[in-house]
Design a protein around this motif. Structure first.
Motif, mmCIF file in Angstrom:
data_model
loop_
_atom_site.group_PDB
_atom_site.id
_atom_site.type_symbol
_atom_site.label_atom_id
_atom_site.label_comp_id
_atom_site.label_asym_id
_atom_site.label_seq_id
_atom_site.Cartn_x
_atom_site.Cartn_y
_atom_site.Cartn_z
ATOM 1 N N SER A 11 6.538 8.560 4.337
ATOM 2 C CA SER A 11 5.501 7.657 4.838
ATOM 3 C C SER A 11 5.500 7.616 6.357
ATOM 4 O O SER A 11 4.434 7.603 6.984
ATOM 5 C CB SER A 11 5.721 6.248 4.295
ATOM 6 O OG SER A 11 5.530 6.222 2.908
ATOM 7 N N TRP A 60 -6.687 2.918 5.056
ATOM 8 C CA TRP A 60 -7.038 2.171 3.848
ATOM 9 C C TRP A 60 -6.877 3.057 2.608
ATOM 10 O O TRP A 60 -6.326 2.633 1.587
ATOM 11 C CB TRP A 60 -8.462 1.641 3.963
ATOM 12 C CG TRP A 60 -8.925 0.927 2.740
ATOM 13 C CD1 TRP A 60 -8.561 -0.307 2.306
ATOM 14 C CD2 TRP A 60 -9.839 1.436 1.750
ATOM 15 N NE1 TRP A 60 -9.196 -0.607 1.131
ATOM 16 C CE2 TRP A 60 -9.985 0.444 0.768
ATOM 17 C CE3 TRP A 60 -10.545 2.628 1.633
ATOM 18 C CZ2 TRP A 60 -10.812 0.611 -0.328
ATOM 19 C CZ3 TRP A 60 -11.362 2.800 0.539
ATOM 20 C CH2 TRP A 60 -11.497 1.793 -0.436
ATOM 21 N N ALA A 63 -3.170 3.577 1.856
ATOM 22 C CA ALA A 63 -2.575 2.390 1.229
ATOM 23 C C ALA A 63 -3.006 2.284 -0.231
ATOM 24 O O ALA A 63 -2.198 1.948 -1.110
ATOM 25 C CB ALA A 63 -2.982 1.140 1.995
ATOM 26 N N ARG A 64 -4.249 2.593 -0.505
ATOM 27 C CA ARG A 64 -4.746 2.548 -1.881
ATOM 28 C C ARG A 64 -4.027 3.582 -2.747
ATOM 29 O O ARG A 64 -3.649 3.295 -3.885
ATOM 30 C CB ARG A 64 -6.252 2.813 -1.851
ATOM 31 C CG ARG A 64 -6.920 2.640 -3.145
ATOM 32 C CD ARG A 64 -8.399 2.777 -2.980
ATOM 33 N NE ARG A 64 -8.994 2.910 -4.290
ATOM 34 C CZ ARG A 64 -10.243 3.213 -4.514
ATOM 35 N NH1 ARG A 64 -11.050 3.398 -3.496
ATOM 36 N NH2 ARG A 64 -10.711 3.311 -5.718
ATOM 37 N N HIS A 65 -3.823 4.760 -2.194
ATOM 38 C CA HIS A 65 -3.104 5.813 -2.921
ATOM 39 C C HIS A 65 -1.657 5.392 -3.178
ATOM 40 O O HIS A 65 -1.130 5.607 -4.277
ATOM 41 C CB HIS A 65 -3.149 7.115 -2.116
ATOM 42 C CG HIS A 65 -2.373 8.231 -2.713
ATOM 43 N ND1 HIS A 65 -2.791 8.898 -3.844
ATOM 44 C CD2 HIS A 65 -1.208 8.788 -2.356
ATOM 45 C CE1 HIS A 65 -1.899 9.820 -4.157
ATOM 46 N NE2 HIS A 65 -0.927 9.775 -3.259
ATOM 47 N N GLN A 66 -1.040 4.777 -2.202
ATOM 48 C CA GLN A 66 0.347 4.326 -2.349
ATOM 49 C C GLN A 66 0.454 3.265 -3.433
ATOM 50 O O GLN A 66 1.400 3.263 -4.222
ATOM 51 C CB GLN A 66 0.883 3.763 -1.020
ATOM 52 C CG GLN A 66 1.016 4.786 0.064
ATOM 53 C CD GLN A 66 2.293 5.578 -0.032
ATOM 54 O OE1 GLN A 66 3.224 5.166 -0.703
ATOM 55 N NE2 GLN A 66 2.335 6.716 0.635
ATOM 56 N N ARG A 67 -0.504 2.334 -3.468
ATOM 57 C CA ARG A 67 -0.492 1.279 -4.501
ATOM 58 C C ARG A 67 -0.627 1.875 -5.894
ATOM 59 O O ARG A 67 0.008 1.429 -6.831
ATOM 60 C CB ARG A 67 -1.617 0.272 -4.253
ATOM 61 C CG ARG A 67 -1.258 -0.808 -3.295
ATOM 62 C CD ARG A 67 -2.255 -1.949 -3.333
ATOM 63 N NE ARG A 67 -3.634 -1.522 -3.186
ATOM 64 C CZ ARG A 67 -4.272 -1.425 -2.021
ATOM 65 N NH1 ARG A 67 -3.656 -1.721 -0.911
ATOM 66 N NH2 ARG A 67 -5.525 -1.047 -1.980
ATOM 67 N N ARG A 68 -1.478 2.870 -6.039
ATOM 68 C CA ARG A 68 -1.673 3.495 -7.348
ATOM 69 C C ARG A 68 -0.429 4.229 -7.817
ATOM 70 O O ARG A 68 -0.155 4.307 -9.009
ATOM 71 C CB ARG A 68 -2.843 4.466 -7.314
ATOM 72 C CG ARG A 68 -4.161 3.762 -7.342
ATOM 73 C CD ARG A 68 -5.275 4.745 -7.525
ATOM 74 N NE ARG A 68 -6.536 4.041 -7.616
ATOM 75 C CZ ARG A 68 -7.690 4.638 -7.688
ATOM 76 N NH1 ARG A 68 -7.763 5.952 -7.690
ATOM 77 N NH2 ARG A 68 -8.792 3.942 -7.772
ATOM 78 N N ARG A 69 0.328 4.762 -6.870
ATOM 79 C CA ARG A 69 1.560 5.484 -7.221
ATOM 80 C C ARG A 69 2.717 4.531 -7.465
ATOM 81 O O ARG A 69 3.777 4.939 -7.904
ATOM 82 C CB ARG A 69 1.935 6.471 -6.117
ATOM 83 C CG ARG A 69 0.964 7.639 -6.065
ATOM 84 C CD ARG A 69 1.332 8.632 -5.030
ATOM 85 N NE ARG A 69 2.675 9.185 -5.297
ATOM 86 C CZ ARG A 69 3.371 9.853 -4.410
ATOM 87 N NH1 ARG A 69 2.873 10.050 -3.198
ATOM 88 N NH2 ARG A 69 4.558 10.320 -4.706
ATOM 89 N N GLY A 70 2.542 3.244 -7.146
ATOM 90 C CA GLY A 70 3.558 2.236 -7.426
ATOM 91 C C GLY A 70 4.632 2.110 -6.370
ATOM 92 O O GLY A 70 5.721 1.680 -6.634
ATOM 93 N N ARG A 71 4.318 2.499 -5.130
ATOM 94 C CA ARG A 71 5.311 2.381 -4.062
ATOM 95 C C ARG A 71 5.181 1.076 -3.356
ATOM 96 O O ARG A 71 4.299 0.458 -3.101
ATOM 97 C CB ARG A 71 5.128 3.492 -3.033
ATOM 98 C CG ARG A 71 5.672 4.797 -3.544
ATOM 99 C CD ARG A 71 5.665 5.804 -2.450
ATOM 100 N NE ARG A 71 6.196 7.048 -2.954
ATOM 101 C CZ ARG A 71 6.268 8.129 -2.231
ATOM 102 N NH1 ARG A 71 5.865 8.120 -1.001
ATOM 103 N NH2 ARG A 71 6.746 9.210 -2.728
#
Length: 71
Positions: A11, A60, A63-71
């Motif tokens: 990251s 943005w 961050a959305r991609h990170q949330r979907r991956r569960g990080r």
């Protein structure tokens, strides 16, 4: 190195690359806007606006991609 440290490092590298690329784009932006301003002031304003919005859109989306991956 465990998975969490690897994710933090990844990251940080991604953020550094994004900041470097956008920093270079913003460095050259005034010259490009002046050149475009001689053609059309509206075109120069649209380019500046698009570049600023793209900067925030990129973070943005990341961050959305990170949330979907569960990080």
């Amino acid at each position: 190195m465990n998975g969490d440290e690897k994710g933090n490092r990844s990251s940080a590298i991604a953020a550094a690359v994004i900041l470097l690329v956008t920093g270079l784009a913003f460095f050259f932006l005034p010259g490009v806007m002046i050149s475009l301003g001689s053609v059309s002031p509206w075109l120069a304003a649209a380019l500046g606006t698009a570049l600023v919005l793209a900067f925030f859109l990129l973070f943005w989306l990341r961050a959305r991609h990170q949330r979907r991956r569960g990080r």
